[in-house]
Design a protein around this motif. Sequence first.
Motif, PDB file in Angstrom:
ATOM      1  N   TYR A   7       0.007  26.324 -30.224  1.00 30.95           N
ATOM      2  CA  TYR A   7       0.169  27.352 -31.256  1.00 30.95           C
ATOM      3  C   TYR A   7       0.818  26.821 -32.531  1.00 30.95           C
ATOM      4  CZ  TYR A   7      -1.387  30.345 -27.522  1.00 30.95           C
ATOM      5  OH  TYR A   7      -2.134  30.893 -26.510  1.00 30.95           O
ATOM      6  N   GLY A   8       0.656  25.525 -32.776  1.00 33.34           N
ATOM      7  CA  GLY A   8       1.006  24.960 -34.071  1.00 33.34           C
ATOM      8  C   GLY A   8       2.422  24.466 -34.276  1.00 33.34           C
ATOM      9  N   HIS A   9       3.196  24.359 -33.210  1.00 27.25           N
ATOM     10  CA  HIS A   9       4.556  23.827 -33.344  1.00 27.25           C
ATOM     11  C   HIS A   9       4.543  22.352 -32.954  1.00 27.25           C
ATOM     12  CE1 HIS A   9       6.363  27.733 -34.046  1.00 27.25           C
ATOM     13  NE2 HIS A   9       5.656  28.205 -33.044  1.00 27.25           N
ATOM     14  N   SER A  10       4.336  21.483 -33.940  1.00 31.08           N
ATOM     15  CA  SER A  10       4.277  20.054 -33.631  1.00 31.08           C
ATOM     16  C   SER A  10       5.628  19.368 -33.809  1.00 31.08           C
ATOM     17  CB  SER A  10       3.222  19.371 -34.493  1.00 31.08           C
ATOM     18  OG  SER A  10       3.532  19.539 -35.852  1.00 31.08           O
ATOM     19  N   ASP A  11       6.611  20.104 -34.292  1.00 30.15           N
ATOM     20  CA  ASP A  11       7.972  19.576 -34.452  1.00 30.15           C
ATOM     21  C   ASP A  11       8.914  20.401 -33.584  1.00 30.15           C
ATOM     22  OD1 ASP A  11       7.526  17.540 -36.549  1.00 30.15           O
ATOM     23  OD2 ASP A  11       6.959  19.280 -37.754  1.00 30.15           O
ATOM     24  N   ILE A  12       9.305  19.828 -32.444  1.00 33.32           N
ATOM     25  CA  ILE A  12      10.204  20.524 -31.522  1.00 33.32           C
ATOM     26  C   ILE A  12      11.536  19.794 -31.524  1.00 33.32           C
ATOM     27  CG2 ILE A  12      10.584  21.271 -29.149  1.00 33.32           C
ATOM     28  CD1 ILE A  12       7.507  21.172 -28.775  1.00 33.32           C
ATOM     29  N   LYS A  16      21.836  31.237 -33.257  1.00 33.27           N
ATOM     30  CA  LYS A  16      21.057  32.173 -34.076  1.00 33.27           C
ATOM     31  C   LYS A  16      19.823  31.479 -34.653  1.00 33.27           C
ATOM     32  CE  LYS A  16      21.792  35.622 -37.699  1.00 33.27           C
ATOM     33  NZ  LYS A  16      21.023  35.329 -38.882  1.00 33.27           N
ATOM     34  N   ARG A  17      19.944  30.219 -35.034  1.00 30.06           N
ATOM     35  CA  ARG A  17      18.818  29.459 -35.593  1.00 30.06           C
ATOM     36  C   ARG A  17      17.795  29.093 -34.519  1.00 30.06           C
ATOM     37  NH1 ARG A  17      14.832  27.276 -36.218  1.00 30.06           N
ATOM     38  NH2 ARG A  17      14.181  25.676 -37.714  1.00 30.06           N
ATOM     39  N   ALA A  18      18.245  29.003 -33.269  1.00 26.23           N
ATOM     40  CA  ALA A  18      17.354  28.585 -32.182  1.00 26.23           C
ATOM     41  C   ALA A  18      16.230  29.590 -31.979  1.00 26.23           C
ATOM     42  CB  ALA A  18      18.158  28.425 -30.898  1.00 26.23           C
ATOM     43  N   ASN A  19      15.050  29.064 -31.682  1.00 27.35           N
ATOM     44  CA  ASN A  19      13.917  29.905 -31.329  1.00 27.35           C
ATOM     45  C   ASN A  19      13.930  30.245 -29.845  1.00 27.35           C
ATOM     46  OD1 ASN A  19      12.861  27.726 -33.517  1.00 27.35           O
ATOM     47  ND2 ASN A  19      12.021  29.747 -33.913  1.00 27.35           N
ATOM     48  N   MET A  51       2.748  14.782 -32.474  1.00 29.18           N
ATOM     49  CA  MET A  51       3.840  15.654 -32.092  1.00 29.18           C
ATOM     50  C   MET A  51       5.164  14.914 -32.246  1.00 29.18           C
ATOM     51  SD  MET A  51       4.712  17.370 -28.471  1.00 29.18           S
ATOM     52  CE  MET A  51       5.028  18.983 -29.031  1.00 29.18           C
ATOM     53  N   ASN A  52       6.159  15.622 -32.744  1.00 24.69           N
ATOM     54  CA  ASN A  52       7.504  15.063 -32.931  1.00 24.69           C
ATOM     55  C   ASN A  52       8.492  15.812 -32.049  1.00 24.69           C
ATOM     56  OD1 ASN A  52       6.856  13.251 -35.177  1.00 24.69           O
ATOM     57  ND2 ASN A  52       6.460  15.136 -36.291  1.00 24.69           N
ATOM     58  N   ILE A  53       9.250  15.052 -31.286  1.00 26.82           N
ATOM     59  CA  ILE A  53      10.328  15.638 -30.490  1.00 26.82           C
ATOM     60  C   ILE A  53      11.620  14.974 -30.923  1.00 26.82           C
ATOM     61  CG2 ILE A  53      11.321  15.911 -28.199  1.00 26.82           C
ATOM     62  CD1 ILE A  53       8.783  16.904 -27.346  1.00 26.82           C
ATOM     63  N   LYS A  54      12.578  15.822 -31.262  1.00 27.20           N
ATOM     64  CA  LYS A  54      13.866  15.324 -31.741  1.00 27.20           C
ATOM     65  C   LYS A  54      14.973  15.970 -30.926  1.00 27.20           C
ATOM     66  CE  LYS A  54      15.250  16.802 -35.849  1.00 27.20           C
ATOM     67  NZ  LYS A  54      15.320  16.923 -37.305  1.00 27.20           N
ATOM     68  N   ASP A 106      13.292  23.664 -41.672  1.00 26.32           N
ATOM     69  CA  ASP A 106      12.788  25.023 -41.465  1.00 26.32           C
ATOM     70  C   ASP A 106      11.608  25.106 -40.508  1.00 26.32           C
ATOM     71  OD1 ASP A 106      14.718  26.067 -43.117  1.00 26.32           O
ATOM     72  OD2 ASP A 106      13.406  26.253 -44.865  1.00 26.32           O
ATOM     73  N   ARG A 107      10.704  24.128 -40.568  1.00 25.91           N
ATOM     74  CA  ARG A 107       9.470  24.194 -39.775  1.00 25.91           C
ATOM     75  C   ARG A 107       9.679  23.831 -38.296  1.00 25.91           C
ATOM     76  NH1 ARG A 107       9.217  19.151 -42.053  1.00 25.91           N
ATOM     77  NH2 ARG A 107       8.729  17.485 -40.601  1.00 25.91           N
TER      78      ARG A 107
END
Length: 159
Positions: free
Chosen positions: A98-103, A119-122, A1-4, A69-70
């Motif tokens: 649920y597959g989000h390993s880059d947060i 707008k880009r934020a999830n 997992m990557n957290i930035k 993008d991911r």
Amino acid sequence: MNIKLVVVGKLKEKYFKDGINEYAKRLSRFCKFKIVQVPDEKAPETLSQAEMDDVMDKEGTRILAKIKDREYVIALAIQGEELTSEQFAKKIQDLTTYGHSDITFVIGGSLGLAPKVLKRANFELSFGRFTLPHQLMRLVLTEQIYRAFMINSGSPYHK
């Protein structure tokens, strides 16, 4: 997992740096953690709304250039959703499930985040209605990310 963390401006205060470094070191057992700084836009103390929008837009362009993008993007915004530490931990756990390993977390500059970044934020996250210095917010966010991992691992740290 990557957290930035993508953040605007340099961190000057040693005590903030020391605290963030401590939590970053602790986080290394759970994830790959990094902070990406983008330059803040120099601006005088008093600005018109158009000048403020221009500053936020330029900072926003720099922020967006550091996001792929991911990546699942969580923007820190005063109008965002407030979560308890337990809810925040569950959100991080659910994202990885649920597959989000880059947060990627985004902290804006002193004027906040440009609409295009929001707008880009999830997801928009708020730490309450207080206005906090963005340097302090880096430390608070890093500690809460660490706390979330500790909650998810069943550790008594967060009590």
